[in-house]
Design an enzyme around this catalytic site. Structure first.
Site, PDB file in Angstrom:
ATOM      1  N   ASP A 112       0.862  -1.180   0.000  1.00 38.34           N
ATOM      2  CA  ASP A 112       0.000   0.000   0.000  1.00 38.34           C
ATOM      3  C   ASP A 112       0.905   1.240   0.000  1.00 38.34           C
ATOM      4  O   ASP A 112       1.399   1.657  -1.043  1.00 38.34           O
ATOM      5  CB  ASP A 112      -0.899  -0.106   1.237  1.00 38.34           C
ATOM      6  CG  ASP A 112      -1.995   0.943   1.286  1.00 38.34           C
ATOM      7  OD1 ASP A 112      -2.490   1.321   0.218  1.00 38.34           O
ATOM      8  OD2 ASP A 112      -2.348   1.388   2.388  1.00 38.34           O
ATOM      9  N   ARG A 174     -10.911 -13.101   6.059  1.00 37.26           N
ATOM     10  CA  ARG A 174      -9.648 -13.639   5.520  1.00 37.26           C
ATOM     11  C   ARG A 174      -9.856 -14.932   4.744  1.00 37.26           C
ATOM     12  O   ARG A 174      -9.091 -15.274   3.861  1.00 37.26           O
ATOM     13  CB  ARG A 174      -8.663 -13.926   6.659  1.00 37.26           C
ATOM     14  CG  ARG A 174      -8.135 -12.693   7.357  1.00 37.26           C
ATOM     15  CD  ARG A 174      -6.972 -13.084   8.255  1.00 37.26           C
ATOM     16  NE  ARG A 174      -6.690 -12.098   9.283  1.00 37.26           N
ATOM     17  CZ  ARG A 174      -5.895 -11.045   9.105  1.00 37.26           C
ATOM     18  NH1 ARG A 174      -5.300 -10.840   7.954  1.00 37.26           N
ATOM     19  NH2 ARG A 174      -5.689 -10.199  10.097  1.00 37.26           N
TER      20      ARG A 174
HETATM   21  P1  5GP Z   1       1.838  -0.438   3.856  1.00 35.15           P
HETATM   22  O1  5GP Z   1       2.917  -0.432   4.888  1.00 35.15           O
HETATM   23  O2  5GP Z   1       2.318  -0.850   2.486  1.00 35.15           O
HETATM   24  O3  5GP Z   1       1.071   0.829   3.830  1.00 35.15           O
HETATM   25  O4  5GP Z   1       0.762  -1.436   4.388  1.00 35.15           O
HETATM   26  C1  5GP Z   1       0.653  -2.730   4.062  1.00 35.15           C
HETATM   27  C2  5GP Z   1      -0.372  -3.359   4.974  1.00 35.15           C
HETATM   28  O5  5GP Z   1      -1.560  -2.553   5.099  1.00 35.15           O
HETATM   29  C3  5GP Z   1      -0.831  -4.648   4.370  1.00 35.15           C
HETATM   30  O6  5GP Z   1       0.013  -5.718   4.742  1.00 35.15           O
HETATM   31  C4  5GP Z   1      -2.239  -4.771   4.915  1.00 35.15           C
HETATM   32  O7  5GP Z   1      -2.199  -5.373   6.189  1.00 35.15           O
HETATM   33  C5  5GP Z   1      -2.717  -3.351   5.065  1.00 35.15           C
HETATM   34  N1  5GP Z   1      -3.537  -2.964   3.917  1.00 35.15           N
HETATM   35  C6  5GP Z   1      -3.266  -2.047   2.985  1.00 35.15           C
HETATM   36  N2  5GP Z   1      -4.245  -1.949   2.071  1.00 35.15           N
HETATM   37  C7  5GP Z   1      -5.180  -2.850   2.431  1.00 35.15           C
HETATM   38  C8  5GP Z   1      -6.449  -3.241   1.871  1.00 35.15           C
HETATM   39  O8  5GP Z   1      -6.940  -2.758   0.838  1.00 35.15           O
HETATM   40  N3  5GP Z   1      -7.124  -4.222   2.537  1.00 35.15           N
HETATM   41  C9  5GP Z   1      -6.650  -4.811   3.665  1.00 35.15           C
HETATM   42  N4  5GP Z   1      -7.403  -5.754   4.234  1.00 35.15           N
HETATM   43  N5  5GP Z   1      -5.468  -4.455   4.226  1.00 35.15           N
HETATM   44  C10 5GP Z   1      -4.740  -3.494   3.602  1.00 35.15           C
END
Ligand code: 5GP
Length: 189
Positions: A112, A174
């Site tokens: 993300d 999940r």
């Molecule tokens: P980042 O550090 O890249 O912002 O976050 C990654 C984490 O955010 C992922 O491993 C996940 O747990 C959560 N996350 C980000 N986008 C989503 C989404 O659309 N759905 C879900 N369920 N979790 C997300």
């Protein structure tokens, strides 16, 4: 309709990636990974699954990788609300095995902002693996806040909060074999 089917139709607004599409792409990724690591001369691979979102993807993926796999896990938590992630990352569970001199593949559910993987890549890089790559099922490039690209990406998805195939909302969903988006009213429950 039984209870579970009704519960899904009440809450899931749309399906983004169905089960067949996911399974076919996982097979392609496993083939690509196998070929790349064989070419690199690897005789084994340590997969580092990031708990808990990667678990379904990881279990399908490793069954199709044609090299010996050592399955390890890490758990991290990032602060913030349930549908946003803040900058801070904290280790809740570290690896059980040593990775020095070994080929390591981090397996994640979704990239993300990129902060979680940036943190993990920096951390594991200090332990001197022979190689360190990232495989993510989903990528949301439009949300990126740091410079972080995965080596293997299953699918690019739009900027929507997705659930299923490992990904949760509020600890639910999940187990879905597909990836979908909840109805707006489901987030309030
Ligand atoms: P980042 O550090 O890249 O912002 O976050 C990654 C984490 O955010 C992922 O491993 C996940 O747990 C959560 N996350 C980000 N986008 C989503 C989404 O659309 N759905 C879900 N369920 N979790 C997300």
């Amino acid at each position: 309709m039984n209870f579970w089917q009704q519960h899904q139709s009440d809450n899931i607004g749309k399906i983004l990636l169905d089960e067949n599409t996911i399974q076919q792409r996982v097979s392609e990724l496993a083939k690509e990974i196998t070929e790349d690591y064989v070419r690199m001369g690897a005789d084994e691979l340590v997969t580092v699954g990031i708990l808990r979102g990667s678990v379904l993807f990881l279990s399908d993926l490793i069954r199709r990788i044609e090299l010996p796999v050592d399955l390890d896990f890490m758990a991290v938590s990032s602060y913030g609300g349930s549908t946003t992630s803040s900058g801070e990352v904290r280790i809740m569970k570290d690896l059980s095995h040593r990775i020095q001199g070994r080929h390591v593949l981090i397996v994640e559910d979704i990239v993300d902002t990129g902060r979680t993987l940036q943190f993990l890549k920096n951390l594991l890089g200090t332990r001197q693996p022979a190689s360190l790559k990232i495989c993510t099922l989903l990528d949301k490039p439009s949300r990126r806040l740091v410079d972080m690209e995965a080596d293997y990406v299953g699918f690019e998805v739009p900027d929507e909060f997705v659930v299923g195939y490992g990904l949760d909302f509020d600890d639910a969903w999940r187990q879905l074999p597909y990836i979908g988006v909840l109805k707006p009213e489901a987030y309030g429950k």
